[in-house]
Structure formats: structure tokens, C-alpha cells
Write a protein that holds these residues in place. Structure first.
Motif, mmCIF file in Angstrom:
data_model
loop_
_atom_site.group_PDB
_atom_site.id
_atom_site.type_symbol
_atom_site.label_atom_id
_atom_site.label_comp_id
_atom_site.label_asym_id
_atom_site.label_seq_id
_atom_site.Cartn_x
_atom_site.Cartn_y
_atom_site.Cartn_z
ATOM 1 N N GLU A 6 12.541 -7.351 18.780
ATOM 2 C CA GLU A 6 11.553 -5.970 18.294
ATOM 3 C C GLU A 6 12.663 -4.671 18.515
ATOM 4 N N TYR A 9 13.356 2.707 19.341
ATOM 5 C CA TYR A 9 14.024 3.894 18.612
ATOM 6 C C TYR A 9 15.076 4.583 19.515
ATOM 7 N N ASP A 13 11.126 7.633 20.625
ATOM 8 C CA ASP A 13 10.340 6.621 21.949
ATOM 9 C C ASP A 13 9.906 6.483 23.493
ATOM 10 N N ARG A 129 3.183 -9.060 12.663
ATOM 11 C CA ARG A 129 4.148 -7.329 13.446
ATOM 12 C C ARG A 129 2.881 -7.350 13.795
ATOM 13 N N ARG A 132 4.851 -4.008 20.840
ATOM 14 C CA ARG A 132 5.611 -4.503 21.761
ATOM 15 C C ARG A 132 5.314 -4.509 23.039
ATOM 16 N N LEU A 143 5.687 -2.584 16.554
ATOM 17 C CA LEU A 143 7.593 -2.188 16.105
ATOM 18 C C LEU A 143 7.761 -4.119 16.862
#
Length: 156
Positions: A6, A9, A13, A129, A132, A143
DNA sequence: CGCCAGATTGACT
DNA sequence: GTCAATCTGGCGG
């Protein structure tokens, strides 16, 4: 073999540790390719620092497929079931005896007992994908990245 | 130094 | 599905 990761940022974030100050943010802003390890819910979680210029960021290693050292990992984990050895961020660190002592160490050299090697190329076609896992507030874009159909991914 | 949220896990209903 | 165990790290006092 890493099969699930994962991305995290910076301050924008809501789930990122870089949102607050302290050591974790400093390391997330620092050299790329170093291990970022922190504890949560009595587990150690392994990340690798990765970011562009001036932007904090890291990649959480969420699960792997055991290839070598399986008996040792069984011992460290206290379970026999292959599927349960490394299929989760806390399980993975326990199976591999990864702890805070490796925090801040580069994973692109073998000097510190923990390193990541280049493996077989993974076709983008078999990478899925999703959002998270376990975060109370996520970003709008997915992500989490994992190998489609791999039995050691922590969750479908 | 105390408070408490949290990128989890596993045991139990 | 629910939930508590159990501890790190940031932050306030």
C-alpha cells in the motif's frame, strides 16, 4: 516474495503517519529505500521509504509468499499453516523477525540483515488495486496493490 | 509523564 | 460478525 503493498503519502493523506511530526515523519521525508518500522496493536509494520522531492511517502509491505526459510518462519509464527505465515503486515514481520532494530536501515544492501532483492517481473495485468485496508479515512484513489489470485494476499 | 488513537490479529458468539 | 488484547509514538501538561 512481496505480493501486496500500500502507498502512503504526506500531510494530505489522512491515513499517513507523516501527517503528524516526530521521527516517523522525518524518516518518511528522508532517504528513499530505507526501512520504516513502527508498532501498532502490538505488531511491527514494515514500510519502505519512497517519495519524490520534498514529499514524504512510504510503501507498506502488507504480505508475501513464503519461498525460503519456511520452517523457521513456522517457528517464529507458532503456526503450521503456510497461508497464515506471512499473509498480513503483522504476520509478515513476525515470521521474518523484523522489529524496530531495523528501522532506518537501507533495504537495498544486505549489510543489516534485511534486504529486498529484485525478483521475477510481475505483469501489470495481474496486479489488482483496491482501497487501503484498516484505515479510518482513505484517499479517493485506490492505493493498495496486490497480485491477482495469489493465495498469500491478506484479503480479497 | 499520562492520555489515547491506531496502516492488526486471533479468539469467540 | 464482534471485540478485546496490548503497545508504540505523538502530543499536551
Amino acid at each position: 516474495m512481496i505480493v501486496e503493498v500500500e502507498a502512503y503519502y504526506g500531510p494530505e493523506d489522512p491515513a499517513s503517519r507523516a501527517r503528524k511530526g516526530g521521527d516517523l515523519r522525518r524518516v518518511m521525508l528522508g532517504d528513499v529505500g530505507v526501512a520504516l518500522i513502527y508498532g501498532i496493536h502490538r505488531q511491527w509494520l514494515l514500510n519502505v521509504v519512497a517519495h519524490g522531492e520534498g514529499e514524504p511517502g512510504a510503501v507498506l509491505i502488507r504480505s508475501g509468499e513464503p519461498l525460503e526459510g519456511i520452517e523457521l518462519m513456522r517457528k517464529f509464527r507458532g503456526v503450521d499453516d503456510l497461508r497464515l505465515l506471512t499473509s498480513g503486515p503483522g504476520r509478515l514481520t513476525r515470521a521474518m523477525r523484523i522489529d524496530k532494530s531495523l528501522h532506518g536501515k537501507p533495504v537495498y544492501v544486505k549489510d543489516h540483515g534485511l534486504w529486498i532483492e529484485e525478483g521475477e517481473e510481475v505483469s501489470p495485468r495481474i496486479v489488482e488495486r483496491s482501497h487501503r485496508i484498516g484505515v479510518s479515512e482513505d484517499l479517493p484513489i485506490p492505493l493498495r496493490f496486490y497480485v491477482k489470485g495469489n493465495a498469500y494476499v491478506s484479503r480479497k
